[in-house]
Design a protein around this motif. Structure first.
Motif, PDB file in Angstrom:
ATOM      1  N   ALA A   1       6.835 -16.947   0.347  1.00 29.94           N
ATOM      2  CA  ALA A   1       8.102 -16.677   1.035  1.00 29.94           C
ATOM      3  C   ALA A   1       8.102 -17.306   2.425  1.00 29.94           C
ATOM      4  O   ALA A   1       7.083 -17.302   3.128  1.00 29.94           O
ATOM      5  CB  ALA A   1       8.330 -15.178   1.145  1.00 29.94           C
TER       6      ALA A   1
ATOM      7  N   PHE B   1      -2.518 -11.713  -4.907  1.00 34.02           N
ATOM      8  CA  PHE B   1      -1.267 -11.711  -4.157  1.00 34.02           C
ATOM      9  C   PHE B   1      -1.081 -13.084  -3.516  1.00 34.02           C
ATOM     10  O   PHE B   1      -1.957 -13.561  -2.783  1.00 34.02           O
ATOM     11  CB  PHE B   1      -1.285 -10.623  -3.085  1.00 34.02           C
TER      12      PHE B   1
ATOM     13  N   LEU C   1       7.339 -11.014   5.802  1.00 37.98           N
ATOM     14  CA  LEU C   1       7.097  -9.843   4.967  1.00 37.98           C
ATOM     15  C   LEU C   1       7.247  -8.549   5.764  1.00 37.98           C
ATOM     16  O   LEU C   1       7.288  -7.464   5.183  1.00 37.98           O
ATOM     17  CB  LEU C   1       5.690  -9.891   4.368  1.00 37.98           C
TER      18      LEU C   1
ATOM     19  N   LEU D   1      -0.125  -9.328   5.317  1.00 39.20           N
ATOM     20  CA  LEU D   1      -0.414  -9.303   3.883  1.00 39.20           C
ATOM     21  C   LEU D   1      -1.795  -8.727   3.586  1.00 39.20           C
ATOM     22  O   LEU D   1      -1.956  -7.935   2.646  1.00 39.20           O
ATOM     23  CB  LEU D   1      -0.293 -10.713   3.300  1.00 39.20           C
TER      24      LEU D   1
ATOM     25  N   VAL E   1      11.565 -11.233  -1.030  1.00 31.18           N
ATOM     26  CA  VAL E   1      11.500 -10.705   0.329  1.00 31.18           C
ATOM     27  C   VAL E   1      12.887 -10.577   0.955  1.00 31.18           C
ATOM     28  O   VAL E   1      13.264  -9.511   1.461  1.00 31.18           O
ATOM     29  CB  VAL E   1      10.588 -11.594   1.197  1.00 31.18           C
TER      30      VAL E   1
ATOM     31  N   VAL F   1      -6.148 -11.622  -1.958  1.00 29.64           N
ATOM     32  CA  VAL F   1      -5.145 -12.567  -1.467  1.00 29.64           C
ATOM     33  C   VAL F   1      -5.693 -13.973  -1.664  1.00 29.64           C
ATOM     34  O   VAL F   1      -6.858 -14.248  -1.345  1.00 29.64           O
ATOM     35  CB  VAL F   1      -4.839 -12.327   0.023  1.00 29.64           C
TER      36      VAL F   1
ATOM     37  N   ASN G   1       1.618 -15.451  -1.275  1.00 34.63           N
ATOM     38  CA  ASN G   1       2.818 -15.431  -0.443  1.00 34.63           C
ATOM     39  C   ASN G   1       3.430 -16.827  -0.360  1.00 34.63           C
ATOM     40  O   ASN G   1       2.893 -17.723   0.288  1.00 34.63           O
ATOM     41  CB  ASN G   1       2.491 -14.929   0.964  1.00 34.63           C
TER      42      ASN G   1
ATOM     43  N   PHE H   1       5.135 -13.283  -3.658  1.00 36.45           N
ATOM     44  CA  PHE H   1       6.218 -13.031  -2.712  1.00 36.45           C
ATOM     45  C   PHE H   1       7.056 -14.302  -2.591  1.00 36.45           C
ATOM     46  O   PHE H   1       6.540 -15.380  -2.274  1.00 36.45           O
ATOM     47  CB  PHE H   1       5.656 -12.638  -1.345  1.00 36.45           C
TER      48      PHE H   1
END
Length: 309
Positions: free
Chosen positions: A21, A17, A25, A29, A96, A56, A19, A69
């Protein structure tokens, strides 16, 4: 340059995963991934049998699948995200800003994408219903408004394998995790499915409200469902002449029966084989057949179904 798809090569995947963004979120996360791990181990894997390691990281390894994301589809396009990583691994995207704007939870969307990616990473599998339509093999679309909590984090409902098995009678078995579905291939009120008649693919909806929301509010740009439809329609166009689109009640104007379709494709296969296999070098690949005396067609089951054997 993107390599050819390299997934499903003898081991269960590691899904990373990432992120990217800028928008929130609205969930931590690491806590989200922990909840998704529990959903897999406790709820999903005992039913579907496909485990995965979730983690992550900022920089996934070349052999890892990804769930990324991003703020929206514009950001995905700008950063060069497609349907596969450059190393040929599947990648799912959670937009998102678009998710929040549509009144949905990022955690539920992430769960939705994870479960569908795990079973059909190439977004290319279909199941045939009793009405001769083919339904996209998606775990969450038909029940996508259903959610439940794991450690205070909302995750998506999902269907069971029985959902895609048309021989089950209504309410005879369990069809989804939250037990909302009563029959195979049912689309719940706020769900949708992609269906195909072999010549075209499109969505069907559980309600008019969902259809309006889908087209007017939800941003499906660069979504795996759009990739699935695009690939299905391109492949169909290469094989079949254009026929009527699928409607919610069946096929409109398609006169090709399933048997005719089988014979059509069999004929194409024989023609293509004849082009590459020549039993008489330098001659006609069908010459041997023409040398034999003509024989009449024999029905092994007179008056019956020629496909019965």
């Amino acid at each position: 340059m993107i390599r050819a798809a390299a997934f499903n090569q003898g081991k269960f995947p590691t899904i990373t995963f990432v992120n990217l963004a800028k928008a929130s979120l609205e969930v931590d996360l690491k806590k989200l991934v922990a909840a998704l791990e529990k959903q897999l181990e406790r709820d999903f894997v005992p039913i579907w049998g496909y485990p995965a390691k979730l983690q992550v990281a900022d920089k996934p390894k070349p052999d890892e699948w990804q769930i990324v994301f991003l703020d929206d589809s514009d950001a995905a396009d700008a950063l060069g995200y497609h349907d596969l990583t450059k190393d040929g691994q599947p990648v799912s995207k959670v937009f998102v800003k678009s998710t929040v704007a549509a009144g949905e939870k990022v955690s539920v969307t992430a769960s939705h994408e994870l479960l569908e990616m795990l079973i059909d990473p190439g977004a290319q599998m279909w199941a045939q219903g009793s009405n001769s339509l083919f339904y996209a093999y998606e775990m969450c679309d038909a029940v996508e408004d259903g959610e439940y909590e794991i450690d205070g984090i909302a995750v998506s409902n999902f269907v069971y394998p029985s959902f895609f098995e048309s021989w089950h009678k209504p309410r005879s078995v369990r069809f989804d995790h939250l037990n909302k579905v009563s029959r195979p291939f049912q689309t719940l009120k706020n769900g949708y499915q992609i269906v195909s008649n072999g010549s075209a693919a499109r969505e069907i909806f559980g309600s008019r409200h969902k259809e309006r929301h889908f087209h007017e509010v939800e941003d499906r740009t660069m979504h795996r469902s759009e990739y699935r439809k695009r690939i299905a329609n391109v492949r169909a166009a290469r094989v079949n002449p254009p026929v009527a689109l699928v409607t919610e009640t069946g096929l409109a104007g398609d006169t090709r029966t399933p048997r005719a379709a089988v014979l059509h494709h069999a004929g194409r296969l024989l023609t293509e084989l004849a082009a590459v296999v020549d039993p008489l070098p330098g001659g006609d690949p069908f010459e041997l057949a023409r040398r034999r005396p003509q024989s009449r067609v024999v029905d092994p089951l007179p008056g019956g179904d020629p496909f019965e054997l």
